[in-house]
Design a protein around this motif. Structure first.
Motif, PDB file in Angstrom:
ATOM      1  N   ASN A 288       0.837  -1.194   0.000  1.00 37.92           N
ATOM      2  CA  ASN A 288       0.000   0.000   0.000  1.00 37.92           C
ATOM      3  C   ASN A 288       0.873   1.246   0.000  1.00 37.92           C
ATOM      4  O   ASN A 288       2.027   1.204   0.438  1.00 37.92           O
ATOM      5  N   LEU A 289       0.307   2.351  -0.468  1.00 39.62           N
ATOM      6  CA  LEU A 289       0.978   3.644  -0.406  1.00 39.62           C
ATOM      7  C   LEU A 289       0.171   4.571   0.487  1.00 39.62           C
ATOM      8  O   LEU A 289      -1.032   4.743   0.282  1.00 39.62           O
ATOM      9  N   SER A 290       0.852   5.173   1.451  1.00 44.39           N
ATOM     10  CA  SER A 290       0.183   6.065   2.387  1.00 44.39           C
ATOM     11  C   SER A 290       0.342   7.517   1.971  1.00 44.39           C
ATOM     12  O   SER A 290       1.391   7.918   1.451  1.00 44.39           O
ATOM     13  N   LYS A 291      -0.689   8.308   2.219  1.00 49.15           N
ATOM     14  CA  LYS A 291      -0.648   9.719   1.832  1.00 49.15           C
ATOM     15  C   LYS A 291       0.310  10.534   2.689  1.00 49.15           C
ATOM     16  O   LYS A 291       0.625  11.682   2.358  1.00 49.15           O
ATOM     17  N   THR A 292       0.815   9.947   3.797  1.00 45.76           N
ATOM     18  CA  THR A 292       1.738  10.683   4.661  1.00 45.76           C
ATOM     19  C   THR A 292       3.192  10.558   4.220  1.00 45.76           C
ATOM     20  O   THR A 292       4.035  11.342   4.633  1.00 45.76           O
ATOM     21  N   TRP A 293       3.491   9.588   3.378  1.00 45.43           N
ATOM     22  CA  TRP A 293       4.890   9.319   3.048  1.00 45.43           C
ATOM     23  C   TRP A 293       5.552  10.444   2.282  1.00 45.43           C
ATOM     24  O   TRP A 293       6.711  10.771   2.526  1.00 45.43           O
ATOM     25  N   PHE A 294       4.865  11.017   1.308  1.00 46.79           N
ATOM     26  CA  PHE A 294       5.490  11.982   0.402  1.00 46.79           C
ATOM     27  C   PHE A 294       4.991  13.407   0.643  1.00 46.79           C
ATOM     28  O   PHE A 294       4.963  14.221  -0.268  1.00 46.79           O
ATOM     29  N   SER A 295       4.658  13.710   1.863  1.00 47.50           N
ATOM     30  CA  SER A 295       4.053  15.013   2.160  1.00 47.50           C
ATOM     31  C   SER A 295       5.038  16.167   2.052  1.00 47.50           C
ATOM     32  O   SER A 295       4.640  17.320   1.826  1.00 47.50           O
ATOM     33  N   ASP A 296       6.352  15.896   2.200  1.00 46.30           N
ATOM     34  CA  ASP A 296       7.350  16.969   2.159  1.00 46.30           C
ATOM     35  C   ASP A 296       8.082  17.073   0.824  1.00 46.30           C
ATOM     36  O   ASP A 296       8.898  17.977   0.636  1.00 46.30           O
ATOM     37  N   GLN A 297       7.783  16.195  -0.113  1.00 46.54           N
ATOM     38  CA  GLN A 297       8.593  16.104  -1.336  1.00 46.54           C
ATOM     39  C   GLN A 297       8.045  16.995  -2.462  1.00 46.54           C
ATOM     40  O   GLN A 297       7.699  16.525  -3.547  1.00 46.54           O
ATOM     41  N   VAL A 298       8.023  18.269  -2.218  1.00 52.01           N
ATOM     42  CA  VAL A 298       7.456  19.211  -3.197  1.00 52.01           C
ATOM     43  C   VAL A 298       8.366  19.386  -4.401  1.00 52.01           C
ATOM     44  O   VAL A 298       7.915  19.876  -5.448  1.00 52.01           O
ATOM     45  N   GLU A 299       9.630  19.027  -4.298  1.00 51.17           N
ATOM     46  CA  GLU A 299      10.560  19.164  -5.424  1.00 51.17           C
ATOM     47  C   GLU A 299      10.863  17.829  -6.098  1.00 51.17           C
ATOM     48  O   GLU A 299      11.681  17.776  -7.023  1.00 51.17           O
ATOM     49  N   LEU A 300      10.202  16.770  -5.678  1.00 50.14           N
ATOM     50  CA  LEU A 300      10.460  15.446  -6.245  1.00 50.14           C
ATOM     51  C   LEU A 300      10.083  15.400  -7.721  1.00 50.14           C
ATOM     52  O   LEU A 300       8.987  15.788  -8.104  1.00 50.14           O
ATOM     53  N   GLU A 301      11.026  14.909  -8.546  1.00 46.39           N
ATOM     54  CA  GLU A 301      10.810  14.849  -9.992  1.00 46.39           C
ATOM     55  C   GLU A 301      10.637  13.426 -10.507  1.00 46.39           C
ATOM     56  O   GLU A 301       9.917  13.209 -11.486  1.00 46.39           O
ATOM     57  N   VAL A 302      11.296  12.464  -9.877  1.00 44.63           N
ATOM     58  CA  VAL A 302      11.227  11.071 -10.325  1.00 44.63           C
ATOM     59  C   VAL A 302      10.948  10.175  -9.117  1.00 44.63           C
ATOM     60  O   VAL A 302      11.660  10.245  -8.112  1.00 44.63           O
ATOM     61  N   LEU A 303       9.911   9.329  -9.246  1.00 41.53           N
ATOM     62  CA  LEU A 303       9.545   8.411  -8.168  1.00 41.53           C
ATOM     63  C   LEU A 303       9.402   7.003  -8.726  1.00 41.53           C
ATOM     64  O   LEU A 303       8.604   6.756  -9.622  1.00 41.53           O
ATOM     65  N   TYR A 304      10.196   6.088  -8.174  1.00 42.96           N
ATOM     66  CA  TYR A 304      10.148   4.680  -8.564  1.00 42.96           C
ATOM     67  C   TYR A 304       9.398   3.882  -7.497  1.00 42.96           C
ATOM     68  O   TYR A 304       9.819   3.842  -6.336  1.00 42.96           O
ATOM     69  N   LEU A 305       8.292   3.260  -7.914  1.00 48.48           N
ATOM     70  CA  LEU A 305       7.534   2.363  -7.039  1.00 48.48           C
ATOM     71  C   LEU A 305       7.303   1.029  -7.740  1.00 48.48           C
ATOM     72  O   LEU A 305       6.415   0.266  -7.367  1.00 48.48           O
ATOM     73  N   ASP A 306       8.103   0.759  -8.756  1.00 47.29           N
ATOM     74  CA  ASP A 306       7.951  -0.448  -9.555  1.00 47.29           C
ATOM     75  C   ASP A 306       8.414  -1.683  -8.786  1.00 47.29           C
ATOM     76  O   ASP A 306       9.123  -1.594  -7.792  1.00 47.29           O
ATOM     77  N   ARG A 307       7.978  -2.853  -9.282  1.00 48.25           N
ATOM     78  CA  ARG A 307       8.420  -4.153  -8.761  1.00 48.25           C
ATOM     79  C   ARG A 307       8.164  -4.301  -7.265  1.00 48.25           C
ATOM     80  O   ARG A 307       8.962  -4.838  -6.512  1.00 48.25           O
TER      81      ARG A 307
END
Length: 480
Positions: A264-283
Motif C-alpha cells: 500500500n501507499l500512504s498519503k503521509t509518506w510523500f508530504s514533504d517532497q514538493v521538489e520530487l521529480e522522479v519516483l520509482y515504485l515499480d516491482r
C-alpha cells in the motif's frame, strides 16, 4: 637503502627552483612510466608488482598502482610526497594496512583502494595524516565494519564509496561528517536505517542504499538530510514504512523504492517532497494507493508504477499529478472497466503512456486499454462486461420477437408464402408447402407442417413471449 631515502627526503626539501632542474622522468621507478604534462604522473598499473617501488618522484601529483599483486602497506609506505593529490591501489591483494601507512601524503585528495578482497579490517589510525582527503573508495573489499572514529581527521571528506562489502549496519563513522555529499553503501547486508544512523549529515546530496537487506526504517531516520537530492532504497525487503519516513527531505528530486514488498501507499509518506521529480515504485506488490498520496508532488515528472498488483487507478488518486511527463503502468492486472475511462482519454490526449494490458473483464482480457471501447447509455459509461450482457440479451429478445412476428404473418397471410422464398431467419428456413387438397400451409423444408401445428406454435409463442429463453426452447421443440 638509508642513503637513498635520505637523498629523496633532501631533494623534496630543496627550493622549487632547484627541483625544477630535475625532470619527473629521471626519478621514475623501474617498471613504471612517468609523464609530465601539466603535472607529474606515475603509472605503475598492470606491472606485476608484489611490493611497492622504493621511491617515487617527489613532485608526483598522481600515482596509479592498479591491478598489481601488492599485499602489504607498511608505515609511511610512500615516503614524503607533498605534491601527491591522487593515489590509486585498486585491484590488488592488499590484506593489511599498517596504521600511518599514508603519512607523508599531507595533500592527498583522492585515495582509491577498491576491489581488494582481502581487506577485512581497518585500524582506527589507518588514515592518520591524510587531512585533506575528499574522495575515498573502499568498494568491493571484504569489510564487515569500520571503526567509529576512523575519519576523525578527514573533516574535508565529501565522497565515500563503500559499496559491495559486508556491512550489516550503516557505519557509525559517518555520523556528524558535515561535508559529506555522496555516500555509496549499495550491495551490502544492511538490515535497518536507525533513527541515529544518518545524524549530522547536513550537506549530503546522494545516498545509495540499494540492494541491501533493509526491512526497517525508523521514524524520521532521514530528518537531518535537508539537502538530499537522490535517495536509493530499491531492491530491499521493505514491506511498510513509518508515516514520517521521509520527513524533512524537502529538496529530494529522485526517490527509488522499487523492488521491495510494499502493498500500500500512504498519503503521509510523500508530504514533504514538493521538489520530487522522479519516483520509482515499480516491482513491489502494490494493491492500493491511498487518495492524497501524490497530492504534494507538484514537481513530479516521471512515475514508475509498473510490475505491481494494481487493478485500478482512481482519478482522484492521480489528479494532483495529472500533468506529469512519463507514467509507467505495464505489468499490472488492470481491470479495464469504466473507472479507467479517464486514463484511456489521458493516454489518447497526451501520448505519454502506453502498454496497459487488460487482465479483466474477460471480454477485453489481453487487449490494451487503448483498444477498449467504452459505450455510453444515456451519457453514462457502461462497463465492457455489462455491455456484453446487455447486447446478448438484446439479441435474444430481438430474435424471439422476429420469429413470433414472422409466424403470425405467415398464419394470417399464407398467400405471401411464395414471396418468402425458402423461409426467413425467424422461421428457420420455413417454406409454404402445398397439401394434397391444394391448400397452402406454413412448414419447414423437408418436413410437412399442418395448420393445427402452426396454430399450436402460435399459442406456445403467445404464452411464453415473456420467457425469452423458454420461448426459444418451445419454438425449437414444436415448431421445427
Amino acid at each position: 637503502m638509508t642513503v637513498i631515502i635520505f637523498t629523496v627526503s633532501v631533494l623534496c626539501l630543496l627550493p622549487q627552483e632547484v627541483l625544477a632542474r630535475w625532470a619527473c622522468v629521471r626519478a621514475c621507478p623501474p617498471s613504471c612510466t612517468c609523464t609530465q604534462e601539466k603535472s607529474c604522473s606515475v603509472l605503475c598499473d598492470r606491472s606485476g608488482l608484489a611490493e611497492l617501488p622504493k621511491e617515487f618522484p617527489c613532485e608526483a601529483s598522481a600515482i596509479n598502482l592498479d591491478k598489481n599483486r601488492l599485499k602489504f602497506l607498511s608505515e609511511r609506505a610512500f615516503g614524503t610526497l607533498p605534491s601527491l593529490k591522487s593515489l590509486s591501489l585498486d585491484h590488488n591483494n592488499i590484506s593489511f594496512i599498517t596504521p600511518g601507512a599514508f603519512k607523508g601524503l599531507s595533500n592527498l585528495v583522492e585515495l582509491k583502494m577498491a576491489h581488494n578482497e582481502y581487506i577485512s579490517y581497518l585500524h582506527t589510525r589507518t588514515f592518520t595524516g591524510v587531512k585533506k582527503l575528499v574522495h575515498l573508495d573502499l568498494s568491493d573489499c571484504n569489510l564487515f565494519s569500520i571503526p567509529d572514529r576512523i575519519f576523525i581527521e578527514q573533516t574535508a571528506l565529501k565522497e565515500l564509496l563503500c559499496f559491495q562489502n559486508n556491512f550489516r549496519r550503516i557505519p557509525g563513522a559517518i555520523r556528524g561528517m558535515e561535508n559529506l555529499t555522496h555516500i555509496y553503501l549499495e550491495r551490502n547486508k544492511i538490515e535497518a536505517v536507525a533513527y541515529n544512523s544518518l545524524l549530522g549529515l547536513g550537506s549530503l546530496k546522494y545516498l545509495n542504499l540499494q540492494e541491501n537487506r533493509i526491512n526497517v526504517i525508523h521514524e524520521q531516520a532521514f530528518q537531518d538530510l535537508t539537502r538530499l537530492e537522490n535517495l536509493y532504497l530499491n531492491d530491499n525487503l521493505l514491506s511498510d514504512l513509518p508515516k514520517l519516513a521521509f520527513k524533512g527531505l524537502s529538496r529530494l528530486k529522485m526517490l527509488n523504492l522499487g523492488g521491495n514488498q510494499l502493498t500500500n501507499l500512504s498519503k503521509t509518506w510523500f508530504s514533504d517532497q514538493v521538489e520530487l521529480e522522479v519516483l520509482y515504485l515499480d516491482r513491489n506488490q502494490l494493491l492500493y494507493i491511498e487518495e492524497g498520496t501524490f497530492e504534494n508532488l507538484t514537481s513530479l515528472i516521471t512515475l514508475h508504477l509498473n510490475s505491481n498488483n494494481l487493478t485500478t487507478l482512481p482519478f482522484p488518486v492521480f489528479q494532483p499529478i495529472y500533468f506529469l511527463g512519463r507514467l509507467y503502468l505495464f505489468r499490472n492486472p488492470w481491470e479495464c472497466d469504466c473507472s479507467l475511462e479517464w486514463l484511456k482519454e489521458w493516454m489518447e490526449n497526451y501520448k505519454l503512456v502506453r502498454d496497459i494490458p487488460c487482465a479483466s473483464p474477460s471480454s477485453v482480457a489481453g487487449l490494451d486499454l487503448g483498444e477498449v471501447v467504452f459505450a455510453k447509455v444515456n451519457g453514462t459509461c457502461v462497463d465492457p462486461a455489462d455491455l456484453n450482457l446487455t447486447t446478448a440479451s438484446s439479441e435474444i429478445t430481438s430474435t424471439t420477437e422476429n420469429r413470433f412476428k414472422s409466424l403470425i404473418f405467415t398464419l394470417i397471410h399464407p398467400e405471401f408464402g411464395d414471396q418468402m422464398g425458402n423461409g426467413t431467419e425467424s422461421l428457420r428456413n420455413g417454406t409454404l408447402i402445398e397439401s394434397e387438397d391444394g391448400q397452402l400451409s406454413a412448414g419447414v423444408t423437408g418436413q410437412r407442417a399442418w395448420p393445427s401445428e402452426s396454430l399450436f406454435c402460435f399459442i406456445v409463442m403467445w404464452l411464453s413471449l415473456g420467457l425469452i429463453g423458454q420461448s426459444d426452447l418451445f419454438f425449437s421443440l414444436y415448431c421445427t
